[in-house]
Design an enzyme around this catalytic site. Structure first.
Site, PDB file in Angstrom:
ATOM      1  N   LYS A  71       0.853  -1.197   0.000  1.00  0.00           N
ATOM      2  CA  LYS A  71       0.000   0.000   0.000  1.00  0.00           C
ATOM      3  C   LYS A  71       0.882   1.238   0.000  1.00  0.00           C
ATOM      4  O   LYS A  71       1.719   1.414   0.886  1.00  0.00           O
ATOM      5  CB  LYS A  71      -0.908   0.016   1.227  1.00  0.00           C
ATOM      6  CG  LYS A  71      -1.773   1.275   1.302  1.00  0.00           C
ATOM      7  CD  LYS A  71      -2.849   1.147   2.368  1.00  0.00           C
ATOM      8  CE  LYS A  71      -2.455   1.669   3.714  1.00  0.00           C
ATOM      9  NZ  LYS A  71      -2.339   3.137   3.793  1.00  0.00           N
TER      10      LYS A  71
ATOM     11  N   ASP B 216      -3.350   4.401  -2.028  1.00  0.00           N
ATOM     12  CA  ASP B 216      -4.314   4.873  -1.030  1.00  0.00           C
ATOM     13  C   ASP B 216      -4.285   6.404  -0.957  1.00  0.00           C
ATOM     14  O   ASP B 216      -3.701   6.977  -0.044  1.00  0.00           O
ATOM     15  CB  ASP B 216      -3.918   4.231   0.314  1.00  0.00           C
ATOM     16  CG  ASP B 216      -4.798   4.659   1.472  1.00  0.00           C
ATOM     17  OD1 ASP B 216      -5.914   5.145   1.240  1.00  0.00           O
ATOM     18  OD2 ASP B 216      -4.348   4.501   2.633  1.00  0.00           O
TER      19      ASP B 216
ATOM     20  N   LYS C 280      -7.237   8.319  -1.292  1.00  0.00           N
ATOM     21  CA  LYS C 280      -8.537   8.770  -0.753  1.00  0.00           C
ATOM     22  C   LYS C 280      -9.031  10.029  -1.472  1.00  0.00           C
ATOM     23  O   LYS C 280      -9.223  11.086  -0.860  1.00  0.00           O
ATOM     24  CB  LYS C 280      -8.437   9.052   0.749  1.00  0.00           C
ATOM     25  CG  LYS C 280      -7.962   7.867   1.576  1.00  0.00           C
ATOM     26  CD  LYS C 280      -7.987   8.189   3.057  1.00  0.00           C
ATOM     27  CE  LYS C 280      -7.549   7.033   3.926  1.00  0.00           C
ATOM     28  NZ  LYS C 280      -6.119   6.720   3.861  1.00  0.00           N
TER      29      LYS C 280
ATOM     30  N   ASP D  20     -13.231  15.004  -4.475  1.00  0.00           N
ATOM     31  CA  ASP D  20     -13.304  16.273  -5.206  1.00  0.00           C
ATOM     32  C   ASP D  20     -14.557  16.234  -6.087  1.00  0.00           C
ATOM     33  O   ASP D  20     -15.338  15.275  -5.990  1.00  0.00           O
ATOM     34  CB  ASP D  20     -12.021  16.453  -6.048  1.00  0.00           C
ATOM     35  CG  ASP D  20     -11.661  17.921  -6.256  1.00  0.00           C
ATOM     36  OD1 ASP D  20     -12.586  18.723  -6.514  1.00  0.00           O
ATOM     37  OD2 ASP D  20     -10.474  18.265  -6.156  1.00  0.00           O
TER      38      ASP D  20
ATOM     39  N   THR E  33     -11.324   6.141  10.967  1.00  0.00           N
ATOM     40  CA  THR E  33     -11.380   5.606  12.339  1.00  0.00           C
ATOM     41  C   THR E  33     -10.754   6.563  13.343  1.00  0.00           C
ATOM     42  O   THR E  33     -10.869   6.385  14.544  1.00  0.00           O
ATOM     43  CB  THR E  33     -10.688   4.227  12.453  1.00  0.00           C
ATOM     44  OG1 THR E  33      -9.444   4.312  11.789  1.00  0.00           O
ATOM     45  CG2 THR E  33     -11.530   3.137  11.858  1.00  0.00           C
TER      46      THR E  33
ATOM     47  N   ARG F 192       2.991  -1.370  10.718  1.00  0.00           N
ATOM     48  CA  ARG F 192       4.144  -1.445  11.619  1.00  0.00           C
ATOM     49  C   ARG F 192       4.559  -2.833  12.110  1.00  0.00           C
ATOM     50  O   ARG F 192       5.764  -3.071  12.239  1.00  0.00           O
ATOM     51  CB  ARG F 192       3.933  -0.474  12.785  1.00  0.00           C
ATOM     52  CG  ARG F 192       4.113   0.968  12.315  1.00  0.00           C
ATOM     53  CD  ARG F 192       3.491   1.967  13.244  1.00  0.00           C
ATOM     54  NE  ARG F 192       2.034   1.906  13.203  1.00  0.00           N
ATOM     55  CZ  ARG F 192       1.237   2.703  13.888  1.00  0.00           C
ATOM     56  NH1 ARG F 192       1.754   3.605  14.700  1.00  0.00           N
ATOM     57  NH2 ARG F 192      -0.072   2.607  13.777  1.00  0.00           N
TER      58      ARG F 192
HETATM   59  O1  C5P Z   1       0.980   0.405  11.156  1.00  0.00           O
HETATM   60  P1  C5P Z   1      -0.464   0.044  11.072  1.00  0.00           P
HETATM   61  O2  C5P Z   1      -0.706  -1.439  10.887  1.00  0.00           O
HETATM   62  O3  C5P Z   1      -1.280   0.621  12.204  1.00  0.00           O
HETATM   63  O4  C5P Z   1      -0.945   0.740   9.708  1.00  0.00           O
HETATM   64  C1  C5P Z   1      -2.272   0.749   9.303  1.00  0.00           C
HETATM   65  C2  C5P Z   1      -2.399   1.448   7.990  1.00  0.00           C
HETATM   66  O5  C5P Z   1      -3.782   1.552   7.694  1.00  0.00           O
HETATM   67  C3  C5P Z   1      -1.849   2.877   7.957  1.00  0.00           C
HETATM   68  O6  C5P Z   1      -1.406   3.133   6.620  1.00  0.00           O
HETATM   69  C4  C5P Z   1      -3.073   3.705   8.277  1.00  0.00           C
HETATM   70  O7  C5P Z   1      -2.986   5.000   7.722  1.00  0.00           O
HETATM   71  C5  C5P Z   1      -4.154   2.908   7.579  1.00  0.00           C
HETATM   72  N1  C5P Z   1      -5.488   3.127   8.095  1.00  0.00           N
HETATM   73  C6  C5P Z   1      -5.836   2.915   9.416  1.00  0.00           C
HETATM   74  N2  C5P Z   1      -7.124   3.132   9.820  1.00  0.00           N
HETATM   75  C7  C5P Z   1      -8.030   3.529   8.943  1.00  0.00           C
HETATM   76  C8  C5P Z   1      -7.713   3.731   7.606  1.00  0.00           C
HETATM   77  C9  C5P Z   1      -6.406   3.512   7.214  1.00  0.00           C
HETATM   78  O8  C5P Z   1      -5.011   2.525  10.234  1.00  0.00           O
HETATM   79  N3  C5P Z   1      -9.275   3.676   9.319  1.00  0.00           N
END
Ligand code: C5P
Length: 230
Positions: free
Chosen positions: A38, A65, A67, A70, A122, A213
């Site tokens: 992603k 991604d 998003k 517009d 979220t 992460r």
């Molecule tokens: O590091 P981690 O597993 O928390 O990363 C989650 C990914 O999903 C990040 O790129 C974050 O921006 C994305 N994301 C999220 N919650 C959302 C939408 C996207 O954590 N509601």
């Protein structure tokens, strides 16, 4: 096909890193595993579509991604450019409305690409949602927007893994649910509050799991990917 390899095809690794070099290094380590990558706003701002082509050469499917949100014409024209690249999946904000989503879906499907919608971020709590004038609960708003996305012919939505179950019930078996907030039992939660394990998220109806992460910060990302199902 090896079981783990086919499970990896449901994993989208979020490359939330602050340099092109780090992104390429991670991609090289994960190449051949079957997972997706992603690319989000930060990495896209740093590297543009050139990096996508580099990832394609390494054999990855790519979720871009950005998003988009517009007026319909601007989104349509932008998607025409993006879908002429090697991306496989893109997204728009459902808040852009039916017409924007419908035109976005048309462009993407013509190019044989997957398009999904973002319902409610979220990061937004009930109070913040109410401050926008939205009545009812966050879950009601998520379901409302997901249904609108489906009507506009989007292939699915990004949603919290916690919302998978109800969205699966409301939107049917074919609708894609792409869910972040995934944490295997062995990993730290970081700033994610409501998390599910990969196994649980699949059981609840997720189609793809976005994992950042636990993999990107691991000493050995390839090994961490392999341990997701432990
Ligand atoms: O590091 P981690 O597993 O928390 O990363 C989650 C990914 O999903 C990040 O790129 C974050 O921006 C994305 N994301 C999220 N919650 C959302 C939408 C996207 O954590 N509601």
């Amino acid at each position: 096909m090896d079981d783990k390899l086919s499970l990896n095809e449901k994993i989208i690794v979020a490359l939330d890193v602050d340099s092109r070099e780090k992104a390429v290094q991670l991609a090289r380590e994960l190449a051949g595993s079957g997972c997706w990558l992603k690319v989000g706003l930060e990495l896209y701002a740093l590297s543009g579509l050139g990096l996508i082509e580099e990832f394609k050469k390494l054999g990855f499917n790519i979720f871009l991604d950005l998003k988009l949100h517009d007026i319909p014409t601007t989104v349509e024209k932008t998607l025409r450019v993006l879908t002429s690249s090697g991306v496989d999946m893109v997204n728009v904000h459902c808040g852009g409305g039916y017409e924007m989503m419908a035109r976005a879906a048309e462009v993407c499907h013509r190019a044989d690409k997957t398009i999904i919608g973002v319902t409610v971020l979220t990061s937004m709590g009930q109070q913040e949602i109410a401050s926008l004038g939205v009545q009812g609960s966050t879950e009601e708003q998520v379901i409302r927007l997901a249904k609108l996305a489906k009507k506009a012919n989007l292939d699915g939505v990004v949603a919290s893994a916690q919302e998978s179950k109800v969205l699966r019930e409301e939107c049917g078996t074919e609708f894609l649910l792409v869910t972040p907030g995934i944490r295997p039992a062995w990993s730290e939660q970081n700033d994610q509050v409501r998390v599910l394990t990969p196994q649980k998220a699949l059981e609840e109806g997720s189609s793809y799991l976005v994992v950042g992460r636990p993999i990107t910060m691991a000493e050995n990302p390839r090994e961490a990917l392999g341990k997701l199902w432990d």
